[in-house]
Scaffold this motif. Sequence first.
Motif, short mmCIF file in Angstrom:
data_model
loop_
_atom_site.label_atom_id
_atom_site.label_comp_id
_atom_site.label_asym_id
_atom_site.label_seq_id
_atom_site.Cartn_x
_atom_site.Cartn_y
_atom_site.Cartn_z
N GLY A 108 68.02 49.31 124.21
CA GLY A 108 68.70 49.93 123.09
C GLY A 108 70.09 49.38 122.85
N GLU A 109 70.43 48.30 123.49
CA GLU A 109 71.75 47.70 123.33
C GLU A 109 71.63 46.53 122.35
N ILE A 110 71.62 46.88 121.08
CA ILE A 110 71.37 45.91 120.01
C ILE A 110 72.44 44.83 119.98
N LEU A 111 73.72 45.21 120.13
CA LEU A 111 74.78 44.21 120.06
C LEU A 111 74.71 43.22 121.22
N TRP A 112 74.36 43.70 122.40
CA TRP A 112 74.18 42.80 123.54
C TRP A 112 73.01 41.85 123.27
N GLY A 113 71.93 42.37 122.70
CA GLY A 113 70.77 41.53 122.40
C GLY A 113 71.10 40.44 121.40
N ILE A 114 71.79 40.81 120.34
CA ILE A 114 72.18 39.82 119.33
C ILE A 114 73.17 38.82 119.94
N GLY A 115 74.09 39.32 120.73
CA GLY A 115 75.04 38.44 121.40
C GLY A 115 74.37 37.46 122.34
#
Length: 82
Positions: free
Chosen positions: A31-38
């Motif tokens: 659920g950590e979308i920003l980490w995934g995109i990063g």
Amino acid sequence: MEILLNILAMTAAIACIIGWLWIAVMAFSEGEILWGIGCLIISPLCLVYGIMNYQELKIPVLMLGIGFAARIGVAAVAFAVT
């Protein structure tokens, strides 16, 4: 000798890619979308995220680290041979 070095380099690169994608997918699944995109955009963030969540991501972090070290080793051997 060159064929063996090419095979080792490809194996190390594949291990790095699998570890990188595994960590990115785990970042999205947590659920950590920003980490995934990063992780997808800036590859070293995968290592940071993997170290922060090392208990859950031992195998992909080791794949990423060993693959990277193997690529450096293959490059050093290739440089020494030529």
